[in-house]
Design an enzyme around this catalytic site. Structure first.
Site, PDB file in Angstrom:
ATOM      1  N   GLU A  24       5.299  13.495  55.020  1.00 43.57           N
ATOM      2  CA  GLU A  24       4.894  13.211  56.241  1.00 43.57           C
ATOM      3  C   GLU A  24       5.715  11.915  56.950  1.00 43.57           C
ATOM      4  O   GLU A  24       6.202  11.674  57.965  1.00 43.57           O
ATOM      5  CB  GLU A  24       3.262  12.577  56.345  1.00 43.57           C
ATOM      6  CG  GLU A  24       2.490  13.710  56.066  1.00 43.57           C
ATOM      7  CD  GLU A  24       1.016  13.754  55.384  1.00 43.57           C
ATOM      8  OE1 GLU A  24       0.732  12.262  55.335  1.00 43.57           O
ATOM      9  OE2 GLU A  24       0.429  14.774  55.093  1.00 43.57           O
ATOM     10  N   SER A  68      -2.513  20.672  48.538  1.00 41.35           N
ATOM     11  CA  SER A  68      -3.891  21.712  48.266  1.00 41.35           C
ATOM     12  C   SER A  68      -4.364  21.945  46.823  1.00 41.35           C
ATOM     13  O   SER A  68      -4.942  22.577  46.500  1.00 41.35           O
ATOM     14  CB  SER A  68      -3.537  22.862  48.780  1.00 41.35           C
ATOM     15  OG  SER A  68      -3.299  22.937  50.503  1.00 41.35           O
ATOM     16  N   GLY A 124      -1.870  20.070  52.888  1.00 37.76           N
ATOM     17  CA  GLY A 124      -3.187  20.263  53.851  1.00 37.76           C
ATOM     18  C   GLY A 124      -3.286  21.606  54.269  1.00 37.76           C
ATOM     19  O   GLY A 124      -3.906  21.792  55.580  1.00 37.76           O
ATOM     20  N   ASN A 157      -4.278  10.173  47.730  1.00 33.85           N
ATOM     21  CA  ASN A 157      -3.613   9.463  48.808  1.00 33.85           C
ATOM     22  C   ASN A 157      -4.346   9.515  49.882  1.00 33.85           C
ATOM     23  O   ASN A 157      -4.712  10.852  50.516  1.00 33.85           O
ATOM     24  CB  ASN A 157      -2.333  10.220  48.922  1.00 33.85           C
ATOM     25  CG  ASN A 157      -1.663   9.999  50.378  1.00 33.85           C
ATOM     26  OD1 ASN A 157      -1.921   8.852  50.885  1.00 33.85           O
ATOM     27  ND2 ASN A 157      -0.641  10.480  50.552  1.00 33.85           N
ATOM     28  N   TRP A 158      -5.070   8.570  50.287  1.00 34.12           N
ATOM     29  CA  TRP A 158      -6.107   8.427  51.554  1.00 34.12           C
ATOM     30  C   TRP A 158      -5.378   8.707  52.842  1.00 34.12           C
ATOM     31  O   TRP A 158      -6.161   8.815  53.811  1.00 34.12           O
ATOM     32  CB  TRP A 158      -6.961   7.304  51.447  1.00 34.12           C
ATOM     33  CG  TRP A 158      -8.084   7.529  50.292  1.00 34.12           C
ATOM     34  CD1 TRP A 158      -8.438   8.449  49.626  1.00 34.12           C
ATOM     35  CD2 TRP A 158      -9.026   6.652  50.176  1.00 34.12           C
ATOM     36  NE1 TRP A 158      -9.456   8.218  48.661  1.00 34.12           N
ATOM     37  CE2 TRP A 158      -9.959   6.995  49.040  1.00 34.12           C
ATOM     38  CE3 TRP A 158      -9.582   5.214  50.504  1.00 34.12           C
ATOM     39  CZ2 TRP A 158     -11.149   6.375  48.630  1.00 34.12           C
ATOM     40  CZ3 TRP A 158     -10.482   4.638  49.997  1.00 34.12           C
ATOM     41  CH2 TRP A 158     -11.450   5.117  49.110  1.00 34.12           C
ATOM     42  N   LYS A 159      -4.029   8.640  52.722  1.00 32.19           N
ATOM     43  CA  LYS A 159      -3.420   8.894  54.373  1.00 32.19           C
ATOM     44  C   LYS A 159      -4.092   7.636  55.186  1.00 32.19           C
ATOM     45  O   LYS A 159      -4.393   6.614  54.819  1.00 32.19           O
ATOM     46  CB  LYS A 159      -3.393  10.129  54.668  1.00 32.19           C
ATOM     47  CG  LYS A 159      -2.671  11.070  53.655  1.00 32.19           C
ATOM     48  CD  LYS A 159      -2.256  12.338  53.980  1.00 32.19           C
ATOM     49  CE  LYS A 159      -1.990  13.309  52.940  1.00 32.19           C
ATOM     50  NZ  LYS A 159      -1.332  14.592  53.155  1.00 32.19           N
ATOM     51  N   HIS A 196       6.898  10.359  51.125  1.00 28.53           N
ATOM     52  CA  HIS A 196       6.050  11.341  51.367  1.00 28.53           C
ATOM     53  C   HIS A 196       6.595  12.195  52.398  1.00 28.53           C
ATOM     54  O   HIS A 196       7.211  11.648  53.400  1.00 28.53           O
ATOM     55  CB  HIS A 196       4.934  10.728  51.782  1.00 28.53           C
ATOM     56  CG  HIS A 196       3.670  11.781  51.698  1.00 28.53           C
ATOM     57  ND1 HIS A 196       3.496  12.617  53.022  1.00 28.53           N
ATOM     58  CD2 HIS A 196       2.642  12.109  50.689  1.00 28.53           C
ATOM     59  CE1 HIS A 196       2.452  13.680  52.460  1.00 28.53           C
ATOM     60  NE2 HIS A 196       2.072  13.193  51.243  1.00 28.53           N
ATOM     61  N   GLY A 221      -4.526  14.866  48.342  1.00 31.25           N
ATOM     62  CA  GLY A 221      -5.065  14.512  49.825  1.00 31.25           C
ATOM     63  C   GLY A 221      -6.212  14.633  50.006  1.00 31.25           C
ATOM     64  O   GLY A 221      -7.315  13.772  49.579  1.00 31.25           O
ATOM     65  N   GLY A 222      -6.602  15.742  50.929  1.00 26.80           N
ATOM     66  CA  GLY A 222      -7.851  16.061  51.282  1.00 26.80           C
ATOM     67  C   GLY A 222      -8.970  15.869  50.081  1.00 26.80           C
ATOM     68  O   GLY A 222      -9.941  15.268  50.371  1.00 26.80           O
ATOM     69  N   GLU A 238       5.992  17.604  45.977  1.00 28.20           N
ATOM     70  CA  GLU A 238       5.046  18.292  47.099  1.00 28.20           C
ATOM     71  C   GLU A 238       5.522  19.015  47.927  1.00 28.20           C
ATOM     72  O   GLU A 238       6.404  18.565  48.927  1.00 28.20           O
ATOM     73  CB  GLU A 238       4.155  17.034  47.822  1.00 28.20           C
ATOM     74  CG  GLU A 238       3.498  16.097  46.772  1.00 28.20           C
ATOM     75  CD  GLU A 238       2.662  14.988  47.743  1.00 28.20           C
ATOM     76  OE1 GLU A 238       1.193  15.032  47.317  1.00 28.20           O
ATOM     77  OE2 GLU A 238       2.845  14.546  48.753  1.00 28.20           O
TER      78      GLU A 238
END
Ligand code: 13P
Length: 247
Positions: free
Chosen positions: A95, A209, A169, A8-10, A93, A230-231, A163
């Site tokens: 967010e 994470s 993150g 997920n590149w957000k 998600h 994510g990251g 999640e």
């Protein structure tokens, strides 16, 4: 079922990033065992579909609207996502739930629209730290799941992502026992709703994470069918390192 490794590149990425699928494939190519999905920002969907042609990498959106078209400034419909050649849509998600008002009801409507457009929704659920500390993670996650999956769903064309909000993150991850317990609970909820035969075919991803150093142990857990990353999904060497240790 194949292990699904989804990045997920957000809100990260520009057109130079269309070189990343080729870079990824130069590092990891076992596509019999592992399915790869990249979810870039909406402006890159079509270009990324083109960039992945020949690499057996699927592309997904990070959100969509529940209506086909209309006066919804700034939104993109599931049909529009499908028109880019993408195959999946991440929905609910944390967010989006926290910052953009996506309630369970809205997520259910978007999930329904996504399936109607022939795409696979990845429905995200997960508890906050306060809920985890109160010992209510299973109860809250189960309720989110029940209410975010629409009435018209039959369990096909559906992916779930667990999640925990506090793990996203932050570098924090639940214990392996806690991840296993949550995934077992989610599988059980899906079995009650759709029957065990169908529930066993639904990929349940872990996200929060996930990185090369912890992926092997997490992805080996019984009801973990892949990861939503994510990251560590922004750089192809770390995404490839995660895919390499996937069962
Ligand atoms: P991180 O892997 O950066 O914790 O993000 C997880 C996530 O939100 C994937 O959807």
């Amino acid at each position: 079922m194949k292990t699904l490794i989804a990045a997920n590149w957000k809100m990260h990425g520009d057109f130079v990033w269309t070189e990343k699928p080729a870079a990824f494939r130069s590092m990891f190519s076992d596509n019999d065992r592992v399915e790869i999905l990249i979810c870039p920002p909406a402006h890159m969907l079509q270009a990324m579909v083109g960039a992945c042609a020949g690499f057996d990498i699927s592309i997904g959106a990070q959100n969509c609207h529940d209506q086909i078209s209309g006066a919804f400034t700034g939104e993109i419909s599931a049909q529009m996502v499908a028109g880019t050649g993408a195959s999946h849509v991440i929905l609910g998600h944390s967010e989006r739930r926290a910052m953009f008002g996506d309630t369970d009801e809205i997520v259910a409507a978007k999930t329904s629209a996504t399936r109607a457009a022939g795409l696979v929704p990845i429905v995200c659920v997960g508890e906050s730290r306060a809920v985890r500390e109160a010992g209510q993670a299973e109860e809250v996650g189960g309720a989110q799941l029940a209410n975010s999956i629409p009435e018209d769903a039959d369990g096909t064309n559906l992916v779930i992502a667990y999640e925990p909000v506090w793990a996203i993150g932050t570098g924090l991850v639940p214990t392996l026992v806690d991840i296993a317990t949550m995934h077992d609970h989610i599988r059980g909820c899906l079995a009650k709703r759709f029957g065990a035969h169908i529930a066993d075919t639904i990929q349940i991803l872990y996200g929060g994470s996930l990185k090369p150093s912890n992926a092997k142990d997490i992805l080996a857990l019984k009801d973990v069918s892949g990861g939503l990353i994510g990251g560590a999904g922004l750089e192809m060497d770390s995404l490839a390192a995660i895919a390499a240790v996937a069962p």
